[in-house]
Design a protein around this motif. Structure first.
Motif, PDB file in Angstrom:
ATOM      1  N   PRO A 119      -6.267  -1.004  -1.012  1.00 41.42           N
ATOM      2  CA  PRO A 119      -6.128  -0.959   0.378  1.00 41.42           C
ATOM      3  C   PRO A 119      -7.183  -0.228   0.875  1.00 41.42           C
ATOM      4  N   THR A 120      -7.378  -0.206   2.351  1.00 38.81           N
ATOM      5  CA  THR A 120      -8.337   0.671   2.910  1.00 38.81           C
ATOM      6  C   THR A 120      -7.690   1.940   3.044  1.00 38.81           C
ATOM      7  N   PRO A 121      -8.401   2.979   2.594  1.00 35.55           N
ATOM      8  CA  PRO A 121      -7.844   4.622   2.442  1.00 35.55           C
ATOM      9  C   PRO A 121      -7.221   4.865   3.809  1.00 35.55           C
ATOM     10  N   SER A 122      -6.206   5.502   3.763  1.00 32.63           N
ATOM     11  CA  SER A 122      -5.556   6.182   5.131  1.00 32.63           C
ATOM     12  C   SER A 122      -4.974   7.393   4.752  1.00 32.63           C
ATOM     13  N   GLU A 123      -4.719   8.232   5.809  1.00 33.87           N
ATOM     14  CA  GLU A 123      -3.985   9.657   5.578  1.00 33.87           C
ATOM     15  C   GLU A 123      -2.560   9.289   5.618  1.00 33.87           C
ATOM     16  N   PRO A 124      -1.700   9.690   4.775  1.00 36.52           N
ATOM     17  CA  PRO A 124      -0.340   9.516   4.786  1.00 36.52           C
ATOM     18  C   PRO A 124       0.459  10.336   5.933  1.00 36.52           C
ATOM     19  N   ASP A 125       1.402   9.795   6.536  1.00 35.46           N
ATOM     20  CA  ASP A 125       2.351  10.641   7.427  1.00 35.46           C
ATOM     21  C   ASP A 125       3.252  11.295   6.554  1.00 35.46           C
ATOM     22  N   LEU A 126       2.923  12.731   6.002  1.00 32.11           N
ATOM     23  CA  LEU A 126       3.486  13.528   5.297  1.00 32.11           C
ATOM     24  C   LEU A 126       4.979  13.597   5.365  1.00 32.11           C
ATOM     25  N   GLY A 127       5.367  13.888   6.812  1.00 32.28           N
ATOM     26  CA  GLY A 127       6.758  13.919   7.248  1.00 32.28           C
ATOM     27  C   GLY A 127       7.567  12.848   7.073  1.00 32.28           C
ATOM     28  N   ALA A 128       7.012  11.661   7.194  1.00 31.07           N
ATOM     29  CA  ALA A 128       7.605  10.367   6.978  1.00 31.07           C
ATOM     30  C   ALA A 128       8.099  10.224   5.416  1.00 31.07           C
ATOM     31  N   VAL A 129       6.826  10.766   4.429  1.00 32.47           N
ATOM     32  CA  VAL A 129       7.060  10.414   3.181  1.00 32.47           C
ATOM     33  C   VAL A 129       7.981  11.419   2.662  1.00 32.47           C
ATOM     34  N   LEU A 130       8.391  12.497   3.077  1.00 28.62           N
ATOM     35  CA  LEU A 130       9.348  13.643   2.736  1.00 28.62           C
ATOM     36  C   LEU A 130      10.607  13.161   3.103  1.00 28.62           C
ATOM     37  N   LYS A 131      10.671  12.455   4.436  1.00 31.55           N
ATOM     38  CA  LYS A 131      12.177  11.899   4.647  1.00 31.55           C
ATOM     39  C   LYS A 131      12.606  10.856   4.088  1.00 31.55           C
ATOM     40  N   VAL A 132      11.653   9.831   3.589  1.00 37.50           N
ATOM     41  CA  VAL A 132      11.900   8.944   2.864  1.00 37.50           C
ATOM     42  C   VAL A 132      12.416   8.984   1.445  1.00 37.50           C
ATOM     43  N   ALA A 133      11.599  10.071   0.834  1.00 37.95           N
ATOM     44  CA  ALA A 133      11.865  10.618  -0.518  1.00 37.95           C
ATOM     45  C   ALA A 133      13.262  11.155  -0.696  1.00 37.95           C
ATOM     46  N   ASP A 136       0.839  -1.116   0.141  1.00 43.39           N
ATOM     47  CA  ASP A 136      -0.030   0.240   0.013  1.00 43.39           C
ATOM     48  C   ASP A 136       0.821   1.236   0.116  1.00 43.39           C
ATOM     49  N   VAL A 137       0.667   1.966  -0.896  1.00 46.76           N
ATOM     50  CA  VAL A 137       1.779   3.207  -1.592  1.00 46.76           C
ATOM     51  C   VAL A 137       1.082   4.274  -1.532  1.00 46.76           C
ATOM     52  N   LEU A 138       0.638   5.215  -0.511  1.00 46.26           N
ATOM     53  CA  LEU A 138      -0.136   6.171  -0.806  1.00 46.26           C
ATOM     54  C   LEU A 138      -1.562   6.076  -1.126  1.00 46.26           C
ATOM     55  N   ASN A 139      -2.146   4.787  -0.570  1.00 38.71           N
ATOM     56  CA  ASN A 139      -3.485   4.336  -0.900  1.00 38.71           C
ATOM     57  C   ASN A 139      -3.707   3.649  -2.427  1.00 38.71           C
ATOM     58  N   ILE A 140      -2.589   3.331  -2.920  1.00 37.68           N
ATOM     59  CA  ILE A 140      -2.212   2.838  -4.167  1.00 37.68           C
ATOM     60  C   ILE A 140      -1.962   1.357  -4.077  1.00 37.68           C
ATOM     61  N   LEU A 141      -2.375   0.346  -4.583  1.00 37.67           N
ATOM     62  CA  LEU A 141      -1.866  -1.136  -4.494  1.00 37.67           C
ATOM     63  C   LEU A 141      -0.901  -1.207  -5.579  1.00 37.67           C
ATOM     64  N   LEU A 142       0.359  -1.440  -4.915  1.00 43.17           N
ATOM     65  CA  LEU A 142       1.696  -1.533  -6.023  1.00 43.17           C
ATOM     66  C   LEU A 142       2.372  -2.768  -5.669  1.00 43.17           C
ATOM     67  N   ARG A 187       3.410   0.039   2.948  1.00 42.05           N
ATOM     68  CA  ARG A 187       3.052  -0.964   4.005  1.00 42.05           C
ATOM     69  C   ARG A 187       2.835  -2.249   3.121  1.00 42.05           C
ATOM     70  N   PRO A 188       3.704  -3.319   3.479  1.00 44.67           N
ATOM     71  CA  PRO A 188       3.486  -4.797   2.903  1.00 44.67           C
ATOM     72  C   PRO A 188       1.981  -5.219   3.182  1.00 44.67           C
ATOM     73  N   LEU A 189       1.469  -5.720   2.113  1.00 48.22           N
ATOM     74  CA  LEU A 189       0.226  -6.365   1.887  1.00 48.22           C
ATOM     75  C   LEU A 189       0.446  -7.726   1.345  1.00 48.22           C
ATOM     76  N   PRO A 190      -0.684  -8.483   1.758  1.00 50.66           N
ATOM     77  CA  PRO A 190      -0.384 -10.035   1.208  1.00 50.66           C
ATOM     78  C   PRO A 190      -0.363 -10.232  -0.307  1.00 50.66           C
ATOM     79  N   GLU A 191       0.644 -11.106  -0.494  1.00 54.46           N
ATOM     80  CA  GLU A 191       1.012 -10.995  -2.019  1.00 54.46           C
ATOM     81  C   GLU A 191      -0.120 -11.271  -2.920  1.00 54.46           C
ATOM     82  N   ASP A 192      -1.245 -11.968  -2.398  1.00 51.83           N
ATOM     83  CA  ASP A 192      -2.339 -12.235  -3.411  1.00 51.83           C
ATOM     84  C   ASP A 192      -3.280 -11.238  -3.516  1.00 51.83           C
TER      85      ASP A 192
END
Length: 151
Positions: free
Chosen positions: A126-140, A9-15, A116-121
């Protein structure tokens, strides 16, 4: 050691990773995304990695270097190395697309770092959630990307 997860689950996208860079002699990574309407990627840029999008289903609005474009099934959209770009699924339902990043190390680090790792199948959004913008910016930043945050 357990294999690295491929589905996130990457920013509410199934990746789902179809290829990691280390599986392609460090040349690229290939991911498939199911993007809910309204979701996508904020304006960002990254020198050293080119990016291309192939639309399988749905409609995707792109902004690349200040130019707007809508892409649909069968369209390929290329992002020049280092160009600022953003995308968002639009229309009546989710968009499905393939994203190719070359060489891909930066995107692998970013997607797995904020994902967030999801089941491989898993094949549903994914269930929508509000991303932690600070964490996203730090990882970027750690991965070598710059994300433009709306003021």
């Amino acid at each position: 050691m357990a294999p690295q997860p491929r589905t996130y689950d990457v920013l509410n996208i199934l990746l789902k990773f179809h290829a990691f860079p280390e599986e392609t002699d460090g040349k690229y990574c290939l991911v498939e995304c199911l993007v809910p309407v309204g979701a996508g990627a904020p304006p960002n840029h990254h020198a050293g990695e080119t990016e291309g999008f192939f639309i399988i289903d749905g409609q995707v609005a792109f902004n690349i270097g200040g130019t707007d474009r809508v892409a649909g099934p069968g369209d390929f959209v290329a992002v020049p190395d280092g160009e600022t770009h953003a995308f968002q699924a639009i229309g009546d339902g989710p968009a499905r697309l393939l994203i190719l990043n070359a060489p891909g190390h930066m995107h692998k680090a970013f997607f797995t770092g904020i994902g967030r790792p999801l089941p491989e199948d898993q094949t549903t959004l994914p269930t929508p959630s509000e991303p932690d913008l600070g964490a996203v910016l730090k990882v970027a930043e750690q991965a070598g990307m710059t994300i433009s945050v709306p003021q």
